[in-house]
Design a protein around this motif. Sequence first.
Motif, PDB file in Angstrom:
ATOM      1  N   SER A  19      -9.357   6.228  -1.019  1.00 22.13           N
ATOM      2  CA  SER A  19      -9.501   4.742  -1.308  1.00 22.13           C
ATOM      3  C   SER A  19     -10.221   4.064  -0.180  1.00 22.13           C
ATOM      4  CB  SER A  19      -7.912   4.510  -0.780  1.00 22.13           C
ATOM      5  OG  SER A  19      -7.647   2.948  -1.198  1.00 22.13           O
ATOM      6  N   ALA A  77       1.248   3.890  -2.974  1.00 18.17           N
ATOM      7  CA  ALA A  77       0.612   5.664  -2.864  1.00 18.17           C
ATOM      8  C   ALA A  77       1.772   6.277  -3.402  1.00 18.17           C
ATOM      9  CB  ALA A  77       0.770   5.516  -1.327  1.00 18.17           C
ATOM     10  N   LEU A  96      -4.784  -3.929  -2.467  1.00 18.57           N
ATOM     11  CA  LEU A  96      -3.123  -3.708  -2.065  1.00 18.57           C
ATOM     12  C   LEU A  96      -2.900  -4.776  -0.760  1.00 18.57           C
ATOM     13  CD1 LEU A  96      -2.842   0.168  -2.459  1.00 18.57           C
ATOM     14  CD2 LEU A  96      -2.634  -1.701  -4.153  1.00 18.57           C
ATOM     15  N   PHE A 131      -2.803   2.900   2.823  1.00 17.41           N
ATOM     16  CA  PHE A 131      -2.483   3.694   1.312  1.00 17.41           C
ATOM     17  C   PHE A 131      -2.915   5.169   1.415  1.00 17.41           C
ATOM     18  CE2 PHE A 131      -4.536   5.631  -2.333  1.00 17.41           C
ATOM     19  CZ  PHE A 131      -3.452   5.289  -3.556  1.00 17.41           C
ATOM     20  N   ARG A 139     -10.049   3.265  -5.685  1.00 17.57           N
ATOM     21  CA  ARG A 139      -9.094   4.510  -5.206  1.00 17.57           C
ATOM     22  C   ARG A 139      -9.481   5.378  -6.390  1.00 17.57           C
ATOM     23  NH1 ARG A 139      -6.489  -0.037  -4.493  1.00 17.57           N
ATOM     24  NH2 ARG A 139      -5.666   0.030  -6.438  1.00 17.57           N
ATOM     25  N   ALA A 199       0.606  -1.122   0.107  1.00 16.62           N
ATOM     26  CA  ALA A 199      -0.010   0.106   0.133  1.00 16.62           C
ATOM     27  C   ALA A 199       0.685   1.277  -0.085  1.00 16.62           C
ATOM     28  CB  ALA A 199      -0.988   0.067   1.188  1.00 16.62           C
TER      29      ALA A 199
END
Length: 451
Positions: free
Chosen positions: A380, A317, A346, A362, A445, A313
């Motif tokens: 997210s 990001a 993730l 994330f 996301r 994650a």
Amino acid sequence: MGTVRKLRADALRIFEAGLAAVDGAESVRRAVLRKGDDVLISAFDAELRVNLSEHDRLFLVGGGKAGAVMAEALVESLGEDAISAGAITVPLGSERPDIPECIEVFGATHPLPSDSAVEGVRRMLELAEGASERDLVFFLLSGGASSMLPLPADGITLADKVETTKQLLASGATIDEINAIRKHISAIKGGQFLLAARPARVISLIISDVIGDRLESVGSGPTVRDTTTFADCLEIVRRYRLSRRLPASVMKRLRDGARGKFSGPEDMPDKVFERCDNVIVSNNDVALVACQEAAESLGYATANLGSRVFGEAREVAKVMVGIAQSCQARGYPARPPCCIISGGELTVTITGDGVGGRNQEFALAAALHLSGTDGIVVLSAGTDGIDGSSDAAGAIVDGGTAARGAYEGMEITDYLARNDSFSYLDAIGDTIVTGRTGTNVMDIRLVMVDV
């Protein structure tokens, strides 16, 4: 600030549109249509026709986070009179009053399995074992079923399965790797439900929560042939250094299976699968396309990166923030105002003892890299409404998230180190709370960008 407020509001509206598109009940209603005795099942590229007059009895079984609403919708589509009996496992507290009494409902827990879910699976197998060649079994499967359809294999206790699941979840293993081991310590997963159901016809209606819609990984594939082996499981154990952390009974079963002392689900003969059809009725792509359409209706250019995004994650990001900054600086891959959409699932390698989940991890990592910037908002969230060990579905952050936390005496790096993303984000009002959504197609996301 006005721009950020609008980006945040629009991101939430877009997320809600994605959720609505993959609602578990609506997914089944779209796919199943009855006219008289004829039933048409149509979704994506699949099309099946069933004549109920050719079957003596119809059983409804299954489990997962969308189990209750899927069952309710199927009963609505087929008619209560069509159902002879059934048994489903659903998240504790999500039992539906409109499910007829002929369908037994068993509460289950997630991500760790429970005794009540084991009882439910045993009842499903009893119904399946009593089915004849002229009977039809509908199996409803959705995300979360790997823990909500537990039946330990011989020599394995439920406590062993719970501990194995804990260790796998904390290791950073992918869902495919986790489910490979789950299948090899189970008496129902990896197609083994069909051993009980033969010679009845089985139709599985599936809401996919795995990258690539690999059927054997959704709920660990109780009606799907397994392609993993005991040797694969031992390789996963080695990769994540789990041999001394998994229960002795689990390691013994994996080693004995790899030595050929008994067969695994992958060794089941082809004839077991001849009377089974597996139909995906919804998936992550459906949600992402709905998000894309909603964003465009609000005036945003879009870039849909698809449903196959995976990785740690925190690392993902960084990439997503970089893409947002590229949009602002160069208009690529989309010119602001724009919405960058992605899905998939993730992972988080857990090293701390905090509260959170992959979506909040994330988001908090993204907030660290967004600190002080303007015109970028990142959302997210899990489509099931539950992110990891928290009560939140996910989070929405912007360039001011770090400053708002600092004002409260919090540093993002400290909370990331403890895997305590929920505590940070909830304290400043950046969490997203939906409650159970009645579906599960991985995550959504959204990266909203303006100049």
